[in-house]
Design a protein around this motif. Sequence first.
Motif, PDB file in Angstrom:
ATOM      1  N   HIS A   1    -103.885 -22.906  41.752  1.00  0.00           N
ATOM      2  CA  HIS A   1    -103.228 -23.170  43.027  1.00  0.00           C
ATOM      3  C   HIS A   1    -103.042 -21.899  43.851  1.00  0.00           C
ATOM      4  O   HIS A   1    -102.797 -21.971  45.049  1.00  0.00           O
ATOM      5  N   ALA A   2    -103.164 -20.754  43.216  1.00  0.00           N
ATOM      6  CA  ALA A   2    -102.916 -19.488  43.909  1.00  0.00           C
ATOM      7  C   ALA A   2    -104.118 -18.992  44.698  1.00  0.00           C
ATOM      8  O   ALA A   2    -103.958 -18.188  45.616  1.00  0.00           O
ATOM      9  N   GLU A   3    -105.309 -19.465  44.377  1.00  0.00           N
ATOM     10  CA  GLU A   3    -106.529 -18.878  44.946  1.00  0.00           C
ATOM     11  C   GLU A   3    -106.569 -18.895  46.471  1.00  0.00           C
ATOM     12  O   GLU A   3    -106.894 -17.893  47.098  1.00  0.00           O
ATOM     13  N   GLU A   4    -106.253 -20.016  47.073  1.00  0.00           N
ATOM     14  CA  GLU A   4    -106.320 -20.110  48.531  1.00  0.00           C
ATOM     15  C   GLU A   4    -105.293 -19.190  49.195  1.00  0.00           C
ATOM     16  O   GLU A   4    -105.590 -18.537  50.199  1.00  0.00           O
ATOM     17  N   VAL A   5    -104.109 -19.117  48.619  1.00  0.00           N
ATOM     18  CA  VAL A   5    -103.066 -18.240  49.154  1.00  0.00           C
ATOM     19  C   VAL A   5    -103.481 -16.781  48.994  1.00  0.00           C
ATOM     20  O   VAL A   5    -103.331 -15.969  49.919  1.00  0.00           O
TER      21      VAL A   5
ATOM     22  N   ASP B   1     -92.656 -14.674  37.791  1.00  0.00           N
ATOM     23  CA  ASP B   1     -93.647 -15.621  37.280  1.00  0.00           C
ATOM     24  C   ASP B   1     -94.861 -15.552  38.198  1.00  0.00           C
ATOM     25  O   ASP B   1     -94.797 -15.961  39.358  1.00  0.00           O
ATOM     26  N   SER B   2     -95.977 -15.052  37.695  1.00  0.00           N
ATOM     27  CA  SER B   2     -97.162 -14.836  38.524  1.00  0.00           C
ATOM     28  C   SER B   2     -97.796 -16.132  39.042  1.00  0.00           C
ATOM     29  O   SER B   2     -98.675 -16.086  39.887  1.00  0.00           O
ATOM     30  N   THR B   3     -97.309 -17.278  38.547  1.00  0.00           N
ATOM     31  CA  THR B   3     -97.806 -18.557  39.064  1.00  0.00           C
ATOM     32  C   THR B   3     -96.863 -19.146  40.121  1.00  0.00           C
ATOM     33  O   THR B   3     -97.100 -20.251  40.611  1.00  0.00           O
ATOM     34  N   ASP B   4     -95.828 -18.414  40.472  1.00  0.00           N
ATOM     35  CA  ASP B   4     -94.842 -18.893  41.449  1.00  0.00           C
ATOM     36  C   ASP B   4     -95.357 -18.673  42.877  1.00  0.00           C
ATOM     37  O   ASP B   4     -94.901 -17.802  43.610  1.00  0.00           O
ATOM     38  N   VAL B   5     -96.337 -19.479  43.242  1.00  0.00           N
ATOM     39  CA  VAL B   5     -96.963 -19.386  44.560  1.00  0.00           C
ATOM     40  C   VAL B   5     -95.958 -19.722  45.664  1.00  0.00           C
ATOM     41  O   VAL B   5     -95.974 -19.120  46.733  1.00  0.00           O
ATOM     42  N   VAL B   6     -95.068 -20.656  45.385  1.00  0.00           N
ATOM     43  CA  VAL B   6     -94.102 -21.102  46.385  1.00  0.00           C
ATOM     44  C   VAL B   6     -93.228 -19.944  46.866  1.00  0.00           C
ATOM     45  O   VAL B   6     -92.991 -19.803  48.072  1.00  0.00           O
TER      46      VAL B   6
END
Length: 150
Positions: A34-38, A85-90
């Motif tokens: 989910h992070a790629e586009e951001v 948390d490196s997956t915390d895109v929000v």
Amino acid sequence: MADQITSILEEAYLDELETVMNYLTNSIVLDGVHAEEVKESLQEDIQEELNHAEMLGNRLKQLDAKPPGSAEFEASQMDLQPPEDSTDVVSVIEGVLTAEEDAIETYRSLVNAAREADDPVTEDLAVTILADEEAHRTEFRGFQKEYPMN
């Protein structure tokens, strides 16, 4: 009034450089599908923000001032710090939105100050950068809609 314009230009210059640092760091540390586009968007925006800083620095020079160096820098973008948390895109999306709102406010104040001082060159510069910042905000509002908020 010229002092006010110089002061806002200096503030905006440092803010742009801080944004470059935070966008770069977040584009490196974010993980997950989910992070790629951001991450890609942040990477694209880095160069644009750097260009803003260069334009602001050049305008300061034209006004017989100089852009501030790192000794004058004080970090202020606490909402844009890389998440634990490196997956915390929000949290990164929210941090970008806060930074863009701050930038929009700064450039609107620069537009007004330049208009009052009858400085159409600075006013034009501020309007140009303001349009870029509003476009970034719109893009990240779109990301915000795609991600579930906590």
